[in-house]
Design a protein around this motif. Structure first.
Motif, short mmCIF file in Angstrom:
data_model
loop_
_atom_site.label_atom_id
_atom_site.label_comp_id
_atom_site.label_asym_id
_atom_site.label_seq_id
_atom_site.Cartn_x
_atom_site.Cartn_y
_atom_site.Cartn_z
N ASP A 98 0.86 -1.22 -0.04
CA ASP A 98 0.13 -0.03 -0.05
C ASP A 98 0.91 1.17 -0.03
OD1 ASP A 98 -2.20 1.36 0.25
OD2 ASP A 98 -2.83 1.26 2.23
N GLU A 99 0.31 2.51 -0.15
CA GLU A 99 0.85 3.60 -0.25
C GLU A 99 -0.05 4.43 0.98
OE1 GLU A 99 1.41 5.85 -3.66
OE2 GLU A 99 2.79 4.25 -4.43
N ILE A 100 0.83 5.15 1.68
CA ILE A 100 -0.18 5.86 2.83
C ILE A 100 0.51 7.45 2.91
CG2 ILE A 100 -0.77 4.07 4.20
CD1 ILE A 100 1.14 4.67 6.35
N ASN A 101 -0.25 8.05 3.24
CA ASN A 101 0.33 9.86 3.57
C ASN A 101 0.42 9.70 5.05
OD1 ASN A 101 0.17 10.71 0.82
ND2 ASN A 101 -1.87 10.64 0.68
N PHE A 102 1.50 10.31 5.48
CA PHE A 102 1.69 10.53 6.83
C PHE A 102 2.66 11.57 7.13
CE2 PHE A 102 4.23 9.34 10.92
CZ PHE A 102 3.09 9.38 11.48
N ARG A 103 2.11 12.46 7.80
CA ARG A 103 2.92 13.79 8.12
C ARG A 103 3.66 14.40 6.98
NH1 ARG A 103 4.79 12.84 14.23
NH2 ARG A 103 2.41 12.42 14.78
N ASN A 104 2.87 14.78 5.93
CA ASN A 104 3.40 15.33 4.64
C ASN A 104 4.50 14.26 3.90
OD1 ASN A 104 1.86 17.62 5.00
ND2 ASN A 104 3.32 18.50 6.33
N GLU A 105 4.24 13.16 3.92
CA GLU A 105 5.30 12.44 3.37
C GLU A 105 4.43 11.03 2.73
OE1 GLU A 105 8.39 12.69 2.54
OE2 GLU A 105 9.28 14.02 3.92
N ALA A 118 6.19 -11.03 11.49
CA ALA A 118 5.88 -10.24 10.23
C ALA A 118 6.98 -9.57 9.90
CB ALA A 118 4.57 -9.63 10.46
N THR A 119 7.06 -9.26 8.62
CA THR A 119 8.22 -8.21 8.13
C THR A 119 7.26 -7.05 7.60
OG1 THR A 119 7.95 -8.99 5.83
CG2 THR A 119 9.70 -10.00 7.24
N PHE A 120 7.82 -5.95 8.11
CA PHE A 120 7.17 -4.72 7.74
C PHE A 120 8.31 -3.71 7.17
CE2 PHE A 120 5.21 -0.58 8.31
CZ PHE A 120 3.85 -0.77 7.95
N THR A 121 8.07 -3.36 5.97
CA THR A 121 9.05 -2.48 5.28
C THR A 121 8.21 -1.38 4.67
OG1 THR A 121 8.91 -3.64 3.12
CG2 THR A 121 10.72 -4.17 4.67
N SER A 122 9.17 -0.14 4.50
CA SER A 122 8.43 1.03 4.18
C SER A 122 9.55 1.91 3.55
CB SER A 122 7.95 1.85 5.30
OG SER A 122 8.71 2.43 6.31
N ARG A 123 9.18 2.81 2.68
CA ARG A 123 10.35 3.62 2.20
C ARG A 123 9.45 5.01 1.94
NH1 ARG A 123 12.09 3.01 -3.99
NH2 ARG A 123 9.94 2.17 -4.71
N ILE A 124 10.10 5.92 2.06
CA ILE A 124 9.44 7.43 1.72
C ILE A 124 9.71 7.34 0.22
CG2 ILE A 124 9.75 9.54 1.69
CD1 ILE A 124 10.93 9.28 4.53
N VAL A 125 8.63 7.68 -0.66
CA VAL A 125 8.46 7.90 -2.21
C VAL A 125 7.75 9.21 -2.35
CG1 VAL A 125 8.29 5.23 -2.49
CG2 VAL A 125 6.37 6.64 -2.00
N THR A 126 7.81 10.07 -1.65
CA THR A 126 7.34 11.42 -1.94
C THR A 126 7.79 12.15 -3.03
OG1 THR A 126 6.95 11.67 0.61
CG2 THR A 126 6.82 13.76 -0.69
N GLN A 127 9.31 12.17 -3.00
CA GLN A 127 9.95 12.78 -4.07
C GLN A 127 9.66 12.00 -5.47
OE1 GLN A 127 14.05 12.95 -3.02
NE2 GLN A 127 13.72 14.97 -2.11
N ILE A 128 9.53 10.91 -5.70
CA ILE A 128 9.37 9.93 -6.58
C ILE A 128 7.90 10.16 -7.25
CG2 ILE A 128 8.80 7.56 -7.45
CD1 ILE A 128 10.89 6.68 -5.65
N LYS A 129 6.66 10.12 -6.23
CA LYS A 129 5.47 10.56 -6.55
C LYS A 129 5.35 12.12 -7.12
CE LYS A 129 3.67 6.82 -5.70
NZ LYS A 129 3.05 5.99 -6.64
N ARG A 130 5.93 12.83 -6.49
CA ARG A 130 5.91 14.38 -7.00
C ARG A 130 6.32 14.41 -8.31
NH1 ARG A 130 7.56 17.00 -1.06
NH2 ARG A 130 5.28 16.86 -0.27
N ALA A 131 7.56 13.88 -8.52
CA ALA A 131 8.11 13.80 -9.93
C ALA A 131 7.32 13.25 -10.98
CB ALA A 131 9.64 13.06 -9.83
N GLN A 132 6.67 12.23 -10.68
CA GLN A 132 5.60 11.26 -11.35
C GLN A 132 4.70 12.34 -11.94
OE1 GLN A 132 4.88 7.76 -9.28
NE2 GLN A 132 6.36 6.66 -10.42
N GLU A 133 4.08 13.04 -10.65
CA GLU A 133 2.87 13.99 -11.04
C GLU A 133 3.44 15.00 -11.88
OE1 GLU A 133 0.53 17.07 -8.17
OE2 GLU A 133 0.79 14.59 -7.45
N GLN A 134 4.50 15.80 -11.70
CA GLN A 134 5.11 16.86 -12.49
C GLN A 134 5.38 16.20 -13.84
OE1 GLN A 134 8.57 17.76 -10.44
NE2 GLN A 134 7.55 19.15 -9.04
#
Length: 182
Positions: A55-62, A81-97
């Motif tokens: 999934d993707e979630i928004n959390f505190r402007n990221e 359970a394994t739980f991994t996350s990575r910040i993809v804010t810049q990638i998403k903003r670049a894709q949107e641009q």
């Protein structure tokens, strides 16, 4: 916890006030903290229940890309359970641009195509009149010198019409409105 990286330790301390995150710490009690966003809690619990979650979630402007999945022992029992996350804010903003730039480029291309199509139609109307009048004048009696000029005018007008028709054909091809006759 079996393992954590430094980024997670910093994140847990900053966002949830949990200090000294290291292997061996049980994070399960932390899931009930109010600061933990509901999607994080749910995804982790889903993984502990045997589901794979992405999934993707928004959390505190990221924007975070989240993956959680169960850890199974040799008997297929869930042991964690394994739980991994990575910040993809810049990638998403670049894709949107990039998407917005693509839309703008397509709009500009459509406007150019429409302009060329309209201009070629607008130029053909008076040019047809010039060609018609030239043909009428060629059929009348006049001096040989005038006839040469009218023939030259007719040839130039025909050439100009050919160029305008080529522009119109090009805009039709570009707009996907041309058909190929074989």
């Amino acid at each position: 916890l079996i393992a954590v990286n430094k980024a997670f330790a910093v994140f847990a301390e900053k966002e949830f006030g949990v200090q000294d995150i290291k292997p061996g710490v049980n994070l399960y009690p932390l899931l009930n903290q109010e600061a933990v966003p509901e999607p994080l809690r749910q995804h982790y619990l889903q993984a502990l229940g045997g589901e794979r979650v992405s999934d993707e979630i928004n959390f505190r402007n990221e924007i975070y890309e989240i993956r959680a999945e169960p850890i199974l022992d040799e008997n297929n029992n869930i042991v964690g359970a394994t739980f991994t996350s990575r910040i993809v804010t810049q990638i998403k903003r670049a894709q949107e641009q990039l998407l917005n730039a693509k839309k703008e480029a397509e709009a500009a291309s459509d406007a150019r195509t429409l302009f060329l199509s309209n201009m070629s139609h607008e130029l053909r109307t008076p040019l047809n009149g010039i060609i018609g009048l030239t043909n009428i004048m060629l059929s009348e009696n006049h001096l040989q010198e005038q006839k040469n000029n009218f023939e030259l005018l007719g040839g130039l007008s025909d050439h100009m019409m050919l160029l305008i028709n080529n522009i119109l054909d090009y805009t039709k091809i570009e707009a996907g409105k041309a058909t190929l006759d074989i």
